[in-house]
Write an enzyme that holds these catalytic residues in place. Structure first.
Site, PDB file in Angstrom:
ATOM      1  N   THR A 133      -6.989  -1.647  -0.258  1.00 43.53           N
ATOM      2  CA  THR A 133      -6.194  -2.305  -1.269  1.00 43.53           C
ATOM      3  C   THR A 133      -4.796  -2.858  -0.745  1.00 43.53           C
ATOM      4  O   THR A 133      -4.404  -4.054  -1.075  1.00 43.53           O
ATOM      5  CB  THR A 133      -5.783  -1.361  -2.363  1.00 43.53           C
ATOM      6  OG1 THR A 133      -7.261  -1.076  -3.240  1.00 43.53           O
ATOM      7  CG2 THR A 133      -5.047  -1.581  -3.557  1.00 43.53           C
ATOM      8  N   GLY A 155     -11.405   0.804  -1.563  1.00 46.82           N
ATOM      9  CA  GLY A 155     -10.702   1.738  -0.915  1.00 46.82           C
ATOM     10  C   GLY A 155      -9.261   1.720  -0.824  1.00 46.82           C
ATOM     11  O   GLY A 155      -8.463   0.679  -1.316  1.00 46.82           O
ATOM     12  N   CYS A 156      -8.522   2.659  -0.637  1.00 46.75           N
ATOM     13  CA  CYS A 156      -7.142   2.862  -0.567  1.00 46.75           C
ATOM     14  C   CYS A 156      -6.286   1.893   0.401  1.00 46.75           C
ATOM     15  O   CYS A 156      -5.478   1.083   0.195  1.00 46.75           O
ATOM     16  CB  CYS A 156      -6.580   4.203  -0.480  1.00 46.75           C
ATOM     17  SG  CYS A 156      -7.145   5.295   1.095  1.00 46.75           S
ATOM     18  N   TYR A 157      -6.816   2.115   1.495  1.00 48.40           N
ATOM     19  CA  TYR A 157      -6.226   1.231   2.654  1.00 48.40           C
ATOM     20  C   TYR A 157      -6.615  -0.187   2.545  1.00 48.40           C
ATOM     21  O   TYR A 157      -5.701  -1.099   2.782  1.00 48.40           O
ATOM     22  CB  TYR A 157      -6.697   1.658   4.064  1.00 48.40           C
ATOM     23  CG  TYR A 157      -6.263   2.738   4.674  1.00 48.40           C
ATOM     24  CD1 TYR A 157      -4.806   3.082   4.843  1.00 48.40           C
ATOM     25  CD2 TYR A 157      -6.985   3.827   5.085  1.00 48.40           C
ATOM     26  CE1 TYR A 157      -4.414   4.218   5.403  1.00 48.40           C
ATOM     27  CE2 TYR A 157      -6.599   5.427   5.745  1.00 48.40           C
ATOM     28  CZ  TYR A 157      -5.243   5.420   5.833  1.00 48.40           C
ATOM     29  OH  TYR A 157      -4.819   6.655   6.499  1.00 48.40           O
TER      30      TYR A 157
END
Lengths: 342, 342, 342, 342
Positions: free
Chosen positions: A152, A148-150
């Site tokens: 990462t 996921g972006c967060y």
């Protein structure tokens, strides 16, 4: 040329895969699927692709997809798990940009995602695709769960601190801010410009799906469970995540050196000089994570600042980085552009 | 009608004072000074004031200012302290929107503001103008130090927690985000739209002038020194501050009820229902602080979300609230508009 | 106190009516309807209204609405025409913020709006609610058709030129730009921040519903048909319309004086000094139209620049101005705030 | 590898040259000058360049610059004309991104730019660097005057209409809108985010320096003088120009086919399908101009919509396109990326 397919290409991660793959010298996108837009050229929906792709969306078809060397899933959660088993059987490798294979604890996954997992047996096999953590395992993986972006941004930011055992494992705070593209391209009142422009708010404070994912990553680094508070916020801009991370030091350390050393061989993690404040625009459109580490007033609180482009290192770029690793290509291929600034 | 003057009216807090005072039924702005713009009608610089004010900027003149009932200083730090003693002598009361009288510890002030204080004797007399903390003292004050924007949001957000003794006094975190109007209207590369639009960053992590001010406020509430990490960030928008505050609970408590009770008689503090996430736009242009309190996953970390308009409750609005209190007017006069949403 | 009702209060024009009416000293909002949100307090959806309105949305009910002195329709096109006849029968007066009664040519209306008009007999009676054009007729009207946002800006901008017969009636150009709030609060991909932020485009160039409305207004001024090209554009911001108008002079004239004279008694039209360029922010949140007139290089092309807030003078504010006129109240009541700048 | 230098590299066009040249396979940037920042690594000012350029700014030095194959001037107006003669003597070729050599009429230039031209003899030799107009002359030019951003968009948009003689040469209107990066990176109140965010205005209506440049281009196309009204506007966003162009048809024509045919061999001009509305984001970061042509309501007014990225096709990208042509390289080298969308 490597042949790749994209399932679910109409969202922001789909178009971002196309944008980046257009510049990849060893990849050909042979199929991109969308039930809703089948038959329509991709450049009809995304005019930036005019002149770069002649391909049209098609109905998802297992045979066509299975003929690819690698398939990206840029689909809603719960879609990949239904098709992946058959694709793997056909010898195709898979990078899932959704969450289906991210959490190793299946009951926990089912609780946060509100559905029954349809192929739990593949979860154990799936490799969590954060190259800075799992590069070797990714190399031979059939199935990669793209982070996921967060998670990462937060994981990369905390990584050296936790790995080195220098901070308390409770009371960790990840105060994260994301541009609105992280919410996707679905029609919704909540992400209208009239609603989110010129305003700022937190959301999901009682609980957000990326929290267990971050905890899983940090627990792996610590080799024990950790305690983290994660607060996501919505920024009035399109691209970029900024993670502001707080931890309590339990020992003395040269933090700048710790970070520089840990990431010295990482092509996509850039530790800024001491005293810096990374800006999200410095990674706009590129696969880099830029990090600064601070110890304000020489107290025992460490503050880490980490920025990524949520659609690149937080999604499509990292997926291509994983693909490069899986296919034995140069890891940075197709990911060498300079961030768009201003 | 009360006669008020404004010293240094060309900045954003100056025009905001005028905007709000235009709707105040018992106040007349008789003088507004600016050396650079002397002679120029205020509506020339701020077209939103056309039709509301005929007044022109004038050179600062002690006699004229001293004839006012109350004078606002909307000047850079270090200006008010040079003029205030003479104005007070003339019987005029003063609200300073800058930082000259905010810190009681004068060496600390001199260290953070990089200058010698020219009237330290008035610092002890000055009342810190946060009505929710010091209403009675403000009532009779000759000189009010209007709080900084970040300190207003952070102090109001932490107030019930610290006052009640429910949280640990170390490891406090104030992760704050501000719109760019907080940086003022001076020409600078750093706040060009080309530099700050569509991007986000932290700044001042090693140290920011509002940190000692927040610490002073919280220490007053705790009646002992506290330990706080303060990280300000710059939002790609114009107005609004969002404070995300973290503290560690040391005792059980009904936090929602604690907050609602503490602020039940405060006209400008609005505690949202449990589970809420305040948006900065919900206070755009108005003097309210909206607050939500969370305890994610029932852990021991409390998360408080507090929003204000940095130019209103964080500057000009609070200054008018202080003026109303000082002059015995209804506290909410001139401050009753509805926030501009969307 | 005058009793008013609002039908369809959940959209941006609905909340804007409430925001403005909250400050109106002689009006009480007694009913606000929404089928979808019936039973829910208005402040639940619009937190800026907390503390200002205790009212909840209710199911539309003719008896309750009919008991109002005046009812605003803030509904989609085609709704008001179904309810207005019954309300008028009950003696209630109506301001329709939608398009149902704006075009006198019913076949033309039916062509542009794609539906059959259900009460064509009322169209002739309805007064087009641009006070600068029709103030006297509005005073006694039972039913006022509140103008569209673009037509308000374009008509006010062209008004003195056309009325005075100084320009050619063909080749008129209205190049207009609007913030996204003009598109309403409905969920749609097209107005997501990810789609419209940091970008700019024209739309509806082949034909837009406001074109026949502007033509009707200008033809009324010219007393003959006119020829106009209208190009709307979408701005990456929330509020504000900027009309850039082009016409060819057929005669010499002191344009500055023409404009100043024509609007000298208009409380909400502000002609800027010669050489000015109005900014949309100078009318943010207020009912003013600010106008500048230019004749570049002393050629025969006149360029008029006119700005309004699309939700105020372009919708809710003008509706309240019309209400004030209809009910014999002071025309500016509730509309005297200063624009929010910055 | 071709050796290029950049004079004045600290502004937005300087960093944009670096961003694009980083991806150019046959060019090496050997020198970049800045008096103010001499000695400082470029990546210090522009963190997006970290890892791409090790070069530091240096004092401008004629010998070093003269050793380059080609030098770009990304300097304020009036700088290039002082250095270019000496560089040409050394056999170096030059692309000037400023305005020094754009206008053939020297008294006109001196009037608009407020200074005396120091090398008028080179103006006649200089080639106006719009490849779609002057490709062959550019090929052999020693000195290319890179077009202004507005003139690029307006000229490309009008080109087929004027060249074909299908429109009246008077009454032409170019209503243009630009992002704020067009105003450069100098500290100024006028482009602070607090001043230009969430607002929109026209500027320079009485006269703007790009007007004579557009007129010169169109007159060249028409082979006679033309009459044009040019109104620039400032958009609340960073990158992008949208030109909305109006002309009066004097003859029947298949406009779509006219445009498609004229630009069919142009690598950087993309005529969209009939009925389209180009968005500035579709060219963000790339060298393309996307164009749509409309004839609303089958009237005699043609409306052309043209978008470019002001920093790419409007500045640095076009400069590189010119360099490629001058040096006999493939015209599209270094300019093949996909626009960043969303």
């Amino acid at each position: 040329m490597v042949k790749v397919g994209i399932v679910g290409g109409t969202g922001y991660t789909g178009v971002e895969l196309l944008r980046l793959l257009a510049g990849h010298p060893q990849v050909e996108v042979t199929v991109i699927t969308s039930r809703a837009e089948a038959g329509r050229p991709v450049a009809d929906i995304y005019p930036n692709l005019r002149g770069h792709f002649d391909i049209a969306f098609s109905e998802p078809d297992l045979a066509t997809l299975g003929a690819c060397d690698l398939v990206f899933f840029a689909t809603p959660n719960g879609t990949a798990m239904k098709l992946v088993p058959q694709l793997l059987e056909q010898g195709c490798r898979v990078v899932d940009l959704a969450a289906d294979f991210r959490l190793q604890d299946i009951p926990l996954w089912e609780q946060w995602y509100g559905m029954t997992h349809s192929c739990p047996e593949l979860v154990a096999e799936a490799v969590y695709g954060l190259p800075e953590l799992n590069r070797e395992a990714i190399r031979s993986a059939r199935l990669v769960a793209n982070p996921g972006c967060y998670p990462t941004a937060a994981t990369l930011g905390f990584l050296p601190l936790i790995e080195s055992g220098l901070v308390r494992l409770s009371g960790l705070v990840a105060d994260c801010k994301s541009g609105v593209s992280g919410a996707g391209r679905g029609a919704s009142v909540g992400t209208l410009m009239g609603e989110v422009g010129e305003s700022f708010k937190a959301y999901g404070v009682p609980g957000h799906r990326h929290m267990p994912e971050i905890r899983q990553n940090l627990a792996q680094l610590a080799d024990q469970s950790i305690d983290l508070t994660f607060v996501p916020h919505l920024l009035p801009m399109i691209r970029g995540i900024h993670a502001t991370l707080y931890a309590t030091l339990t020992d003395e350390a040269d933090l700048q050196s710790l970070y520089e050393t840990r990431f010295s061989h990482e092509p996509f993690v850039d530790v800024l000089p001491a005293g810096s404040h990374p800006e999200t625009r410095s990674v706009r459109g590129v696969n880099h994570c830029r990090i600064a580490v601070h110890r304000p007033q020489d107290g025992d609180t460490v503050v880490v600042l980490a920025v990524i482009d949520n659609l690149v290192k937080g999604a499509a770029g990292q997926a291509i980085q994983n693909m490069n690793i899986m296919l034995g290509l140069e890891e940075t291929l197709g990911l060498q552009a300079v961030a768009l600034l201003p």
